[in-house]
Scaffold this motif. Structure first.
Motif, PDB file in Angstrom:
ATOM      1  N   ARG A   1      43.580   9.237  28.369  1.00 27.68           N
ATOM      2  CA  ARG A   1      43.802   7.845  28.738  1.00 27.68           C
ATOM      3  C   ARG A   1      43.904   7.747  30.252  1.00 27.68           C
ATOM      4  NH1 ARG A   1      42.977   2.743  26.850  1.00 27.68           N
ATOM      5  NH2 ARG A   1      44.490   1.273  27.748  1.00 27.68           N
ATOM      6  N   VAL A   2      43.013   6.933  30.832  1.00 24.41           N
ATOM      7  CA  VAL A   2      42.969   6.768  32.282  1.00 24.41           C
ATOM      8  C   VAL A   2      43.319   5.327  32.609  1.00 24.41           C
ATOM      9  CG1 VAL A   2      41.575   6.949  34.375  1.00 24.41           C
ATOM     10  CG2 VAL A   2      41.194   8.540  32.481  1.00 24.41           C
ATOM     11  N   VAL A   3      44.300   5.154  33.547  1.00 23.37           N
ATOM     12  CA  VAL A   3      44.685   3.821  34.007  1.00 23.37           C
ATOM     13  C   VAL A   3      44.439   3.727  35.499  1.00 23.37           C
ATOM     14  CG1 VAL A   3      46.402   3.532  32.175  1.00 23.37           C
ATOM     15  CG2 VAL A   3      47.094   4.506  34.363  1.00 23.37           C
ATOM     16  N   SER A   4      44.232   2.508  35.978  1.00 25.98           N
ATOM     17  CA  SER A   4      43.938   2.278  37.401  1.00 25.98           C
ATOM     18  C   SER A   4      44.883   1.236  37.947  1.00 25.98           C
ATOM     19  CB  SER A   4      42.484   1.819  37.573  1.00 25.98           C
ATOM     20  OG  SER A   4      42.247   1.434  38.913  1.00 25.98           O
ATOM     21  N   VAL A   5      45.501   1.545  39.088  1.00 21.53           N
ATOM     22  CA  VAL A   5      46.399   0.615  39.778  1.00 21.53           C
ATOM     23  C   VAL A   5      45.927   0.483  41.217  1.00 21.53           C
ATOM     24  CG1 VAL A   5      48.751   0.171  40.580  1.00 21.53           C
ATOM     25  CG2 VAL A   5      48.364   1.102  38.279  1.00 21.53           C
ATOM     26  N   THR A   6      45.764  -0.701  41.713  1.00 23.11           N
ATOM     27  CA  THR A   6      45.312  -0.954  43.087  1.00 23.11           C
ATOM     28  C   THR A   6      46.493  -0.893  44.043  1.00 23.11           C
ATOM     29  OG1 THR A   6      43.551  -2.366  42.240  1.00 23.11           O
ATOM     30  CG2 THR A   6      44.062  -2.553  44.577  1.00 23.11           C
ATOM     31  N   ALA A   7      46.312  -0.220  45.150  1.00 24.14           N
ATOM     32  CA  ALA A   7      47.384  -0.090  46.142  1.00 24.14           C
ATOM     33  C   ALA A   7      46.767  -0.193  47.551  1.00 24.14           C
ATOM     34  CB  ALA A   7      48.111   1.233  45.959  1.00 24.14           C
ATOM     35  N   GLY A   8      47.649  -0.207  48.552  1.00 28.10           N
ATOM     36  CA  GLY A   8      47.194  -0.244  49.941  1.00 28.10           C
ATOM     37  C   GLY A   8      46.934  -1.655  50.433  1.00 28.10           C
ATOM     38  N   PRO A   9      46.577  -1.775  51.734  1.00 31.13           N
ATOM     39  CA  PRO A   9      46.313  -3.103  52.301  1.00 31.13           C
ATOM     40  C   PRO A   9      45.057  -3.719  51.714  1.00 31.13           C
ATOM     41  CG  PRO A   9      45.730  -1.407  53.872  1.00 31.13           C
ATOM     42  CD  PRO A   9      46.394  -0.695  52.728  1.00 31.13           C
ATOM     43  N   ALA A  10      44.978  -5.035  51.805  1.00 28.31           N
ATOM     44  CA  ALA A  10      43.821  -5.730  51.247  1.00 28.31           C
ATOM     45  C   ALA A  10      42.534  -5.381  51.980  1.00 28.31           C
ATOM     46  CB  ALA A  10      44.062  -7.241  51.281  1.00 28.31           C
ATOM     47  N   SER A  11      42.660  -4.986  53.289  1.00 32.80           N
ATOM     48  CA  SER A  11      41.464  -4.642  54.053  1.00 32.80           C
ATOM     49  C   SER A  11      40.932  -3.263  53.693  1.00 32.80           C
ATOM     50  CB  SER A  11      41.773  -4.700  55.559  1.00 32.80           C
ATOM     51  OG  SER A  11      42.847  -3.808  55.859  1.00 32.80           O
ATOM     52  N   ASP A  12      41.782  -2.423  53.198  1.00 31.67           N
ATOM     53  CA  ASP A  12      41.353  -1.073  52.831  1.00 31.67           C
ATOM     54  C   ASP A  12      42.065  -0.638  51.560  1.00 31.67           C
ATOM     55  OD1 ASP A  12      40.162   1.398  52.895  1.00 31.67           O
ATOM     56  OD2 ASP A  12      41.618   2.260  54.326  1.00 31.67           O
ATOM     57  N   PRO A  13      41.709  -1.272  50.424  1.00 35.89           N
ATOM     58  CA  PRO A  13      42.411  -0.942  49.178  1.00 35.89           C
ATOM     59  C   PRO A  13      41.979   0.408  48.635  1.00 35.89           C
ATOM     60  CG  PRO A  13      40.659  -2.485  48.734  1.00 35.89           C
ATOM     61  CD  PRO A  13      40.682  -2.315  50.236  1.00 35.89           C
ATOM     62  N   VAL A  14      42.878   1.015  47.869  1.00 38.24           N
ATOM     63  CA  VAL A  14      42.572   2.254  47.169  1.00 38.24           C
ATOM     64  C   VAL A  14      42.955   2.086  45.707  1.00 38.24           C
ATOM     65  CG1 VAL A  14      42.880   3.721  49.216  1.00 38.24           C
ATOM     66  CG2 VAL A  14      44.849   3.226  47.711  1.00 38.24           C
ATOM     67  N   HIS A  15      42.400   2.962  44.868  1.00 42.36           N
ATOM     68  CA  HIS A  15      42.707   2.952  43.420  1.00 42.36           C
ATOM     69  C   HIS A  15      43.459   4.220  43.067  1.00 42.36           C
ATOM     70  CE1 HIS A  15      40.023  -0.469  42.736  1.00 42.36           C
ATOM     71  NE2 HIS A  15      39.147   0.145  43.556  1.00 42.36           N
ATOM     72  N   VAL A  16      44.586   4.025  42.434  1.00 39.30           N
ATOM     73  CA  VAL A  16      45.354   5.164  41.935  1.00 39.30           C
ATOM     74  C   VAL A  16      44.944   5.383  40.479  1.00 39.30           C
ATOM     75  CG1 VAL A  16      47.627   6.129  41.494  1.00 39.30           C
ATOM     76  CG2 VAL A  16      47.259   4.652  43.495  1.00 39.30           C
ATOM     77  N   LEU A  17      44.312   6.514  40.210  1.00 38.91           N
ATOM     78  CA  LEU A  17      43.860   6.841  38.859  1.00 38.91           C
ATOM     79  C   LEU A  17      44.771   7.907  38.276  1.00 38.91           C
ATOM     80  CD1 LEU A  17      39.979   7.049  39.408  1.00 38.91           C
ATOM     81  CD2 LEU A  17      41.357   5.086  38.686  1.00 38.91           C
ATOM     82  N   VAL A  18      45.279   7.628  37.069  1.00 34.34           N
ATOM     83  CA  VAL A  18      46.145   8.582  36.363  1.00 34.34           C
ATOM     84  C   VAL A  18      45.523   8.860  35.002  1.00 34.34           C
ATOM     85  CG1 VAL A  18      48.429   9.032  35.404  1.00 34.34           C
ATOM     86  CG2 VAL A  18      48.205   7.770  37.558  1.00 34.34           C
ATOM     87  N   ALA A  19      45.272  10.137  34.726  1.00 29.70           N
ATOM     88  CA  ALA A  19      44.699  10.564  33.446  1.00 29.70           C
ATOM     89  C   ALA A  19      45.783  11.244  32.617  1.00 29.70           C
ATOM     90  CB  ALA A  19      43.525  11.493  33.675  1.00 29.70           C
ATOM     91  N   ARG A  20      46.095  10.633  31.470  1.00 25.85           N
ATOM     92  CA  ARG A  20      47.139  11.183  30.580  1.00 25.85           C
ATOM     93  C   ARG A  20      46.457  11.703  29.314  1.00 25.85           C
ATOM     94  NH1 ARG A  20      50.235  12.873  26.837  1.00 25.85           N
ATOM     95  NH2 ARG A  20      52.442  12.277  26.720  1.00 25.85           N
ATOM     96  N   PRO A  21      46.488  13.028  29.037  1.00 24.99           N
ATOM     97  CA  PRO A  21      45.855  13.564  27.823  1.00 24.99           C
ATOM     98  C   PRO A  21      46.603  13.091  26.579  1.00 24.99           C
ATOM     99  CG  PRO A  21      47.084  15.295  28.944  1.00 24.99           C
ATOM    100  CD  PRO A  21      47.115  14.104  29.863  1.00 24.99           C
ATOM    101  N   THR A  22      45.874  12.903  25.496  1.00 21.85           N
ATOM    102  CA  THR A  22      46.468  12.433  24.226  1.00 21.85           C
ATOM    103  C   THR A  22      46.330  13.459  23.110  1.00 21.85           C
ATOM    104  OG1 THR A  22      44.400  11.360  23.576  1.00 21.85           O
ATOM    105  CG2 THR A  22      45.980  10.024  24.823  1.00 21.85           C
TER     106      THR A  22
END
Length: 452
Positions: free
Chosen positions: A127-148
């Protein structure tokens, strides 16, 4: 479904019980596995989201570390808008993002999806989830992969356990159902056996009543009540037939005797007198047959035999017409019309039967009257005869009842007059009662009929 109808009731109930148990347990097992699988996957998604949001806080605060803090089995990546990996957790790939560019672009903030674990070196689905972080001019995606895989293994273990225990559990419940159904149907079998014994005459007309206060108990009580009523009806029918045969025998015997004497002594027989005697017996026989037929129809509930056509009947006129047949009866017609609703001939028969009894037993006078009594009309017939004791005033309404020698068969009565009176009055919605006269002795009969 012919084979199903050939099964015994116990077998059919068991089959239904087993099917219901099977469907219920199977449905419950499916729901349990599905619910557990959903709950575990939801937990994995929430854990991944918490980890992603914690890493996003580090990005927003500018305290991002390398490697990123995460559980050993979890893979975390911080990916730029150009799909370049900026930071990873221990064990995560530093060059290739967990999600392909089109997959990442399709996910919104906080959303997730499943991918094959082999893509990132894990077993099973991830299971992979994505959360947006950082400034609006240079956003990044935090990806977390949780095995099931560990969660899937628990669900698989539960499914296997249910499949292994399901057949023995159904068999055990079927055995219990067989015993319970047998115990439930045992009173029914006792009722059947009791009915068979009653039919064969091996026991009294009463079925065994179970101790339980359930539907079978109520059925047994109802059937016993029905048997009691049937037995009482048979007893009344036998008594009715015996009494009717006894009553019919007397005029027939008289007629036969007179005819045999006339046959043997034709020269000395007074044939006109014989014809008068035979006609008297025939009329008596005809009246008796009519009375018996009326009471038989009353027993069958035939209202047509008693009240064929309802009409407004003026009682003063009706009583005057009936009283005119009896010279010894004192009657004074009321000044105002007194009406009731009913069948004229039947009401005339009521009055005639009462006058017949009164004239037969009166010492010197018989009085007939009709008066208004509230919403009812009261017909009274009184005589100065020997009267009837209070203890016997209800019994005289039974069929073929005679109290003493004064009311014997030779006096002209068949014992059906008052029974017919009560039946006709009841069918007209009224009541009839016997009372003593003042001064005694004597008898007064009061008939109350609804006023029209």
């Amino acid at each position: 479904m012919t084979w199903l109808r050939r099964l015994s009731l116990r077998a059919r109930l068991l089959l239904v019980s087993v099917v219901v148990l099977f469907v219920g347990l199977a449905g419950g097992g499916v729901v349990l596995v599905a619910t557990m699988n959903f709950a575990l996957l939801r937990t994995a998604n929430n854990e991944a989201l918490e980890t992603a949001r914690a890493v996003a806080e580090l990005v927003n605060e500018g305290t991002l570390s390398d490697p990123l803090p995460a559980a050993p089995a979890v893979r975390v990546q911080v990916v730029t808008a150009k799909h370049q990996v900026r930071a990873v957790s221990a064990g995560a790939d530093r060059l290739v993002p967990i999600l392909y560019p089109d997959e990442l672009n399709a996910l919104g903030d906080g959303q997730g999806r499943f991918i094959p674990g082999s893509r990132i070196g894990l077993d099973g689905r991830v299971r992979v989830v994505s959360v947006t972080a950082g400034p609006a001019s240079d956003p990044v995606h935090v990806l977390v992969a949780r095995p099931t895989a560990d969660l899937t293994q628990g669900v698989h273990l539960l499914r296997t356990t249910l499949l292994v225990t399901f057949p023995p559990l159904v068999a055990l419940l079927a055995l219990v159902a067989w015993r319970v159904v047998g115990a439930t149907l045992r009173p029914v079998e006792a009722l059947r056996a009791g009915a068979e014994e009653i039919t064969g005459g091996a026991r009294p007309d009463r079925l065994p009543v179970p101790d339980s206060r359930d539907e079978i108990h109520r059925l047994a009580v109802t059937l016993n009540g029905m048997l009691h009523r049937l037995d009482a009806a048979r007893g009344r029918q036998r008594a009715f037939v015996a009494d009717a045969a006894h009553e019919l025998r007397s005029p027939l015997t008289n007629m036969r005797t007179e005819l045999e004497v006339a046959q043997r002594l034709p020269d000395t027989t007074d044939w006109p007198a014989l014809a008068d005697d035979l006609l008297t017996d025939v009329e008596r026989l005809s009246r008796l047959v009519d009375d018996l037929l009326l009471l038989a129809r009353a027993d069958d509930g035939s209202t047509r035999a008693l009240t064929r056509r309802a009409e407004a009947v003026e009682l003063g006129q009706l009583l005057g017409e009936v009283a005119a047949r009896y010279p010894a009866v004192e009657y004074e017609r009321p000044a105002v019309p007194l009406r009731t609703q009913g069948e004229r001939d039947a009401l005339g028969r009521v009055v005639a039967n009462l006058l017949d009894n009164a004239v037969r037993h009166a010492a010197s006078s018989v009085r007939l009257a009709v008066t208004a009594d509230g919403a009812y009309q009261m017909i009274s017939v009184s005589d100065d005869g020997p009267g009837i004791p209070a203890a016997d005033r209800e019994r005289v309404f039974d069929r073929f009842t005679r109290l003493d020698d004064a009311r014997a068969r030779d006096a002209g009565g068949s014992g059906l007059g008052l029974a017919i009176v009560r039946e006709l009055v009841r069918r007209h919605g009224g009541t009839v009662a016997l009372r003593g006269t003042a001064p005694p002795p004597g008898l007064r009969v009061d008939v109350r009929l609804p006023g029209a």
